[in-house]
Write a protein that holds these residues in place. Sequence first.
Motif, short mmCIF file in Angstrom:
data_model
loop_
_atom_site.label_atom_id
_atom_site.label_comp_id
_atom_site.label_asym_id
_atom_site.label_seq_id
_atom_site.Cartn_x
_atom_site.Cartn_y
_atom_site.Cartn_z
N LEU A 11 123.55 28.64 130.52
CA LEU A 11 123.79 27.43 131.30
C LEU A 11 124.79 26.48 130.65
O LEU A 11 125.77 26.08 131.26
CB LEU A 11 122.46 26.70 131.56
N ILE A 12 124.54 26.11 129.39
CA ILE A 12 125.40 25.10 128.74
C ILE A 12 126.80 25.63 128.47
O ILE A 12 127.79 25.01 128.87
CB ILE A 12 124.75 24.57 127.45
N LEU A 48 121.07 19.42 130.82
CA LEU A 48 120.83 20.71 130.17
C LEU A 48 120.74 20.56 128.66
O LEU A 48 119.89 21.19 128.01
CB LEU A 48 121.95 21.70 130.53
N THR A 49 121.59 19.72 128.09
CA THR A 49 121.55 19.49 126.65
C THR A 49 120.25 18.82 126.25
O THR A 49 119.67 19.15 125.22
CB THR A 49 122.76 18.64 126.22
N VAL A 107 119.07 28.77 127.70
CA VAL A 107 119.69 27.55 128.23
C VAL A 107 121.10 27.38 127.66
O VAL A 107 122.05 27.09 128.39
CB VAL A 107 118.82 26.30 127.93
N ALA A 137 113.88 30.55 125.21
CA ALA A 137 114.26 29.67 126.32
C ALA A 137 115.44 28.79 125.92
O ALA A 137 116.38 28.62 126.71
CB ALA A 137 113.07 28.81 126.74
N ALA A 138 115.41 28.25 124.71
CA ALA A 138 116.52 27.41 124.23
C ALA A 138 117.81 28.23 124.14
O ALA A 138 118.88 27.76 124.55
CB ALA A 138 116.19 26.80 122.87
N VAL A 144 117.37 19.19 127.75
CA VAL A 144 116.35 20.25 127.80
C VAL A 144 116.45 21.14 126.55
O VAL A 144 115.43 21.45 125.91
CB VAL A 144 116.49 21.09 129.09
N PHE A 145 117.67 21.53 126.21
CA PHE A 145 117.90 22.35 125.01
C PHE A 145 117.36 21.66 123.77
O PHE A 145 116.63 22.26 122.96
CB PHE A 145 119.42 22.61 124.88
#
Length: 151
Positions: free
Chosen positions: A100-101, A126-127, A96, A92-93, A129-130
């Motif tokens: 996304l990032i 987003l960062t 992301v 997931a990381a 969440v990462f």
Amino acid sequence: MTKLFLSLHVLAAVLTIGPVTVAAGMFPRALRRAHSDPDGAEALTPLRILHRICRVYAAVGMAVPVFGFATAGSLGVLGSGWLIASIVLTAAAAAVLALLILPAQEAALGAGRASVSGSAGRLALLTGVFNLLWATVTVLMIVRPGSTTGA
């Protein structure tokens, strides 16, 4: 061999994930600063550097799960719940970051001043969440609930 794999896994994590989390975390603030600076192109240099750090270390960071699987295999814990959860969170990381990032950073580098506020805020989210995903993986790697090799 287990100690070698574990050492390489931890070193790869520290040396690759750390720089990505720091550079990605610095990007939104640098984006706001760059687009408020009247100097234009020169103000984008830090953004390009931070984005390059994220891209390069994300690619090199693929060594972390490679050494992680080698370590888990040598410990015989490939079917453990904590490890499966860590694998899912790591995937997931990575998603992301890659989906996304990094694309959002690229888009922000080419965006006009009008969209900077929204893109900087979205990148900051987003960062976060990462980083939360990686923090959770780190805790799982240390605590290893249900593991016979855990503390």
